[in-house]
Write an enzyme that holds these catalytic residues in place. Sequence first.
Site: not given
Ligand code: URA
Length: 236
Positions: A101
Amino acid sequence: MERLQKFISNCGVTSRRKAEDLILSGKVIVNGKVVRELGTKVSGNDVVIVNGQVLKSELKEYYLLYKPRGVISSVTDDKGRETVIDLIKTETRIYPVGRLDYDTTGLILLTNDGELSNVLTHPSRDVEKEYVAKVRGFFSKDDALKLSNGVILNGVKTKKAYFKMKKYDKKSNVSYVRAIITEGRNHQVKDMFNLLGYDVLKLKRERYAFLDLSGLKSGEYRKLSTKEVKQLYSLK
Ligand code: URA
């Protein structure tokens, strides 16, 4: 020597499936002759032309990046935000293997090797991804067990995982939790915490299979060694 459709997709022109269609429809010329057989083997010495364009087999590149917060893990961004590609100096068209993310930090791989990327992201591979999450509140043992055993996200149970509290800071009322998952669903770790009512304040990926962030600071990257690439191919 490799199969023509694989050679074409490895050159980065198109997928292997589409390469097969191109071959079958007579759009591929090898050493001056139209080739319509899918099994045809070629090597780097053969001249392969697709839709009038001579293909050059691309050298494969593999990078391990320590992604900072506020960088998007895609090749382009329609809002003009910085992407993980912007952080790596190369002329080659690489792309990230899976995603982190925008506000997640940590380890992400980038490559132009579609085959490896498919191998690593295939659900049956169970590649371990290890995170440290900072969540609001006290993360109970009970909840660690629930998340480790699997919870229902979007109607599908998550696979067995490992969730364990590392540290609880009473003063600020936050827990630091180690989480190891083998799937790669979108926002999975955050969604799992959110499901049990925990706000995720920070999330960092510290490990991907046997690779970690040793020697790197946020925003830095390194190339993978040939040995590491081989190891990734032979996971499990
Ligand atoms: N899980 C998430 O919620 N975000 C990420 O960036 C990676 C794994």
